[in-house]
Design a protein around this motif. Sequence first.
Motif, PDB file in Angstrom:
ATOM      1  N   ARG A  63      -9.466   1.095   1.828  1.00 56.36           N
ATOM      2  CA  ARG A  63      -8.448   1.814   2.721  1.00 56.36           C
ATOM      3  C   ARG A  63      -8.385   1.410   3.987  1.00 56.36           C
ATOM      4  O   ARG A  63      -7.435   1.046   4.736  1.00 56.36           O
ATOM      5  N   MET A 100      -6.586   4.246  -4.983  1.00 57.60           N
ATOM      6  CA  MET A 100      -7.789   3.420  -4.391  1.00 57.60           C
ATOM      7  C   MET A 100      -9.172   3.704  -5.209  1.00 57.60           C
ATOM      8  O   MET A 100      -9.823   3.157  -5.342  1.00 57.60           O
ATOM      9  N   GLU A 104      -5.319  -0.675   5.882  1.00 57.03           N
ATOM     10  CA  GLU A 104      -4.853  -0.067   7.511  1.00 57.03           C
ATOM     11  C   GLU A 104      -4.882  -1.314   8.323  1.00 57.03           C
ATOM     12  O   GLU A 104      -3.937  -1.532   9.163  1.00 57.03           O
ATOM     13  N   TYR A 134     -13.252   3.534   0.617  1.00 63.66           N
ATOM     14  CA  TYR A 134     -13.184   3.716   2.040  1.00 63.66           C
ATOM     15  C   TYR A 134     -13.032   2.396   2.517  1.00 63.66           C
ATOM     16  O   TYR A 134     -11.973   2.041   3.679  1.00 63.66           O
ATOM     17  N   PRO A 171       0.778  -1.218  -0.093  1.00 63.24           N
ATOM     18  CA  PRO A 171       0.089   0.068  -0.010  1.00 63.24           C
ATOM     19  C   PRO A 171       0.813   1.265  -0.022  1.00 63.24           C
ATOM     20  O   PRO A 171       0.028   2.242  -0.291  1.00 63.24           O
ATOM     21  N   TRP A 229      -4.823   7.282  -1.533  1.00 63.36           N
ATOM     22  CA  TRP A 229      -6.095   7.456  -1.754  1.00 63.36           C
ATOM     23  C   TRP A 229      -6.512   7.738  -3.214  1.00 63.36           C
ATOM     24  O   TRP A 229      -7.453   6.999  -3.536  1.00 63.36           O
TER      25      TRP A 229
END
Length: 65
Positions: free
Chosen positions: A47, A33, A51, A44, A25, A30
């Motif tokens: 992401r 993605m 994470e 979202y 990643p 963002w």
Amino acid sequence: MTGSSESNEQGCAELSVAETLVQFPQPMGWPEMHRVAIDDDDAYLMRSTVEKVQRALAGVGYSRR
């Protein structure tokens, strides 16, 4: 191959996968993605998932460079 040799190769492969997952990643932010997502919710979710994987790997000793 012997059992210990196969086990060692599997361990190295798993290490490589973990290291790759930790680093993957890093160059994907963002904008990337969001560009490949179906919609904002999908972006979202991606992401958030990335994470979570990074935190889990960091918890067992892998961290981003």
